[in-house]
Enzyme design. Structure first.
Site, mmCIF file in Angstrom:
data_model
loop_
_atom_site.group_PDB
_atom_site.id
_atom_site.type_symbol
_atom_site.label_atom_id
_atom_site.label_comp_id
_atom_site.label_asym_id
_atom_site.label_seq_id
_atom_site.Cartn_x
_atom_site.Cartn_y
_atom_site.Cartn_z
ATOM 1 N N GLY A 1 0.799 -1.227 0.000
ATOM 2 C CA GLY A 1 0.000 0.000 0.000
ATOM 3 C C GLY A 1 0.825 1.267 0.000
ATOM 4 N N CYS B 1 -27.634 -9.689 -16.977
ATOM 5 C CA CYS B 1 -26.978 -9.393 -18.239
ATOM 6 C C CYS B 1 -27.865 -9.847 -19.396
ATOM 7 C CB CYS B 1 -25.626 -10.103 -18.304
ATOM 8 S SG CYS B 1 -24.862 -10.022 -19.938
ATOM 9 N N CYS C 1 -25.819 -12.870 -21.352
ATOM 10 C CA CYS C 1 -25.520 -14.174 -20.751
ATOM 11 C C CYS C 1 -26.381 -14.469 -19.534
ATOM 12 C CB CYS C 1 -24.040 -14.261 -20.383
ATOM 13 S SG CYS C 1 -23.589 -13.303 -18.929
ATOM 14 N N CYS D 1 -22.746 -7.512 -19.318
ATOM 15 C CA CYS D 1 -21.542 -7.660 -18.501
ATOM 16 C C CYS D 1 -20.460 -6.721 -19.013
ATOM 17 C CB CYS D 1 -20.990 -9.084 -18.605
ATOM 18 S SG CYS D 1 -21.958 -10.329 -17.783
ATOM 19 N N CYS E 1 -18.497 -12.867 -20.028
ATOM 20 C CA CYS E 1 -19.784 -12.961 -20.709
ATOM 21 C C CYS E 1 -19.730 -14.032 -21.810
ATOM 22 C CB CYS E 1 -20.145 -11.605 -21.300
ATOM 23 S SG CYS E 1 -21.883 -11.405 -21.681
#
Lengths: 288, 301
Positions: free
Chosen positions: A32, A241, A244, A266, A272
């Site tokens: 970080g 979606c 899909c 998606c 997808c």
């Protein structure tokens, strides 16, 4: 060292790659923490992934299989040109399939397919400093990081709740890494934040204009900031979606005509396609 | 009894029976409003909160203050007065850790481990003190506030910096403190930019006091405000100082402000302390020629 198409392997010269690798090692050692590095000019404009492309160039090897996504899609301009850049300068194999890739450079998304050990995810970062919104002075933000003075970070979330009744920050949602440094996860949607937590893959972040590299090593704790009475939540959609039928992936709203027609699909194109190839029928197919 | 009372008695000696206004008696000051403070001070222990010895600071070769020494006990407000350029603000900056003194030392009675020399603290420790035990009221509220976030967030930030993570409670505390400094709570979500100067200053005071500091440094808290607003602000500060048993160092060039807020007074000129003592005593019976000048320059209405 192989030469490909008149370029040194992976475009950057070896000294530059060593310098970037040293920065990456330091970044991995201090999760970080933003490590400054001497960012180079790359053959694409700032804001198009100059940081990510340098990190990728420094860690890529001849055996790597590279995938590049932009907003989850493999076929957008930025993704296509960076993929071709490395195919040409490093001669590496490229793929669009998340599971097959060993190295994934991404802008603004984490793939839906869970990443495993041995994979590296490289993020393109525009503004690496999460405190910038509150504190314009770089000297001061460095001190705030060093001393864990993070009161100001919550002020942003507080203001959100005051104005919108909830934490309205929906991308680049600040996280705390390994219980210490607060980090900008790059502008991924907060939908992807939980995926960063204890991810088995190595996550590297490169900011080209700001010349910073930071990292989250595998299996590192990544917590999204919140309030006790306003806990962290990810986006949800009422729709599935349209292609899909996925209900658990990040959806993009696509306007289909000028009469208000729209569909949700998606944002991760590989995910997808995978689902459509082997999986349950989507709304459109069901309708036909 | 404290050094405060002892010095009162000392100074009282030569003037005993001279018809001195203000009513000093050996061992204590009885006619004023500070009696209750003194009592709680005694209960709070005899250890000074801050002790300054031979403090000096110079900007290059220009000496801003030298040989300054005083002791501040819990519950006491020390006024520092003097003309512009007399080293008041430099002194305050040294005390608040913004400048490191070139000479002398500052002992602060830190929780829980007792007196420490501020010069030996690391920056992390010093900033922790500023976050947890101190408050600083700047002359210009813009220096002490975040102008880009709402009033509530300005107050809440100090709590969040201490690790408070409950939105409802932070908001409650912010509302409470806004009411305490007489700002309408429906202004809580407005930007300080939309506030008047007096409101901004009151907001800064709320932001300073919300964490319940032990020691407050005030640099001209009423500077630049018109007199009626100033009067309200002084009333407010006086009430808060008494209610919270605050200790503080108040830098001002206005003697009237010092008279209202400070228990003791230090008069500075050319970087040195020329006179010090109880506020009423210094103002009503100034000894040093400069103090006499200062007091006689005060506008009378």
């Amino acid at each position: 060292m192989t030469e490909a198409g008149g370029y040194n392997f992976a475009y950057l010269d070896e000294q530059t790659k060593r310098m970037i690798r040293r920065a990456i090692l330091k970044a991995v050692a201090v999760p970080g923490y933003q490590v400054p590095f001497a960012g180079r000019e790359m053959p694409l404009p700032y804001g198009w992934g100059t940081g990510g492309i340098q990190v990728t160039a420094a860690v890529i090897s001849g055996q790597d299989v590279l995938k590049v996504i932009d907003q989850g899609a493999d076929d957008t301009t930025n993704a296509v040109s960076i993929r071709r850049f490395f195919a040409r300068t490093a001669g590496v194999a490229t793929t669009t399939r998340t599971a097959e890739a060993t190295l994934i450079q991404t802008r603004h998304r984490i793939p839906e397919h869970p990443l495993g050990e041995g994979q590296i995810l490289v993020y393109q970062v525009p503004i690496p400093e999460p405190l910038r919104w509150m504190e314009p002075r770089e000297t001061e933000t460095r001190k705030m990081h060093a001393l864990s003075e993070y009161g100001a970070m919550h002020v942003k979330l507080y203001e959100d709740i005051v104005h919108f009744g909830r934490i309205a920050t929906s991308y680049d949602y600040p996280v705390r890494v390994n219980g210490h440094y607060i980090m900008s996860p790059s502008p991924i949607p907060k939908f992807d934040n939980p995926k960063m937590d204890r991810m088995p893959a190595l996550q590297l972040f490169g900011a080209g204009r700001e010349k910073r590299i930071y990292a989250v090593p595998p299996y590192t704790r990544v917590e999204s900031l919140d309030f006790e009475d306003h806990p962290f939540e990810v986006q949800r959609w009422d729709e599935a979606c349209a292609l899909c039928g996925a209900t658990d992936s990040f959806l993009d709203e696509v306007v289909t005509d000028d009469r208000g027609g729209r569909m949700f699909v998606c944002s991760d194109t590989d995910h997808c396609q995978d689902r459509r190839a082997g999986a349950p029928a989507g709304k459109e197919e069901a309708a036909q | 009894m404290t050094q405060f009372a002892a010095s009162a008695a000392d100074r009282d000696g030569p003037f005993a029976g001279s018809g001195f206004p203000g009513g000093y008696v050996p061992g204590g000051y009885v006619s004023g409003r500070h009696v209750s403070d003194r009592e709680s001070l005694d209960a709070g222990g005899d250890r000074p909160l801050i002790e300054v010895e031979n403090l000096g600071y110079a900007y290059g070769s220009r000496v801003a203050c030298r040989d300054i020494g005083f002791t501040l006990y819990p519950g006491e407000v020390l006024g520092v007065v003097g003309e512009s350029g007399s080293g008041k603000t430099t002194l305050l900056s040294c005390l608040a850790g913004r400048l490191s003194p070139a000479a002398g030392r500052i002992l602060y009675d830190r929780r829980p481990d007792g007196p420490v020399d501020l010069a030996t603290l690391s920056e992390a420790e010093r900033r922790l003190l500023i976050r947890t035990e101190w408050g600083i009221v700047h002359q210009n509220p813009r220096d002490g506030l975040r102008m880009g976030v709402s009033a509530g967030a300005n107050i809440g930030e100090r709590l969040m910096a201490l690790g408070h993570r409950h939105f409802g409670q932070i908001r409650e505390a912010a509302a409470h403190w806004l009411a305490e400094v007489e700002i309408d709570t429906d202004r809580m979500d407005d930007l300080p930019r939309s506030f008047s100067g007096g409101m901004q200053q009151r907001l800064q005071i709320a932001r300073t006091l919300v964490i319940g500091p032990r020691l407050v440094f005030m640099d001209e808290p009423t500077g630049g405000l018109d007199v009626s607003v100033q009067a309200r602000l002084l009333d407010l500060l006086r009430r808060l100082v008494a209610e919270m048993n605050l200790s503080g160092v108040l830098v001002t060039h206005e003697l009237a402000v010092a008279r209202l807020l400070a228990h003791r007074l230090m008069v500075m000129k050319g970087g040195r302390v020329v006179e010090s003592g109880l506020t009423d005593q210094v103002l009503d019976d100034p000894h040093h020629p400069y103090t006499q000048l200062l007091v006689s320059s005060m506008l009378q209405v």
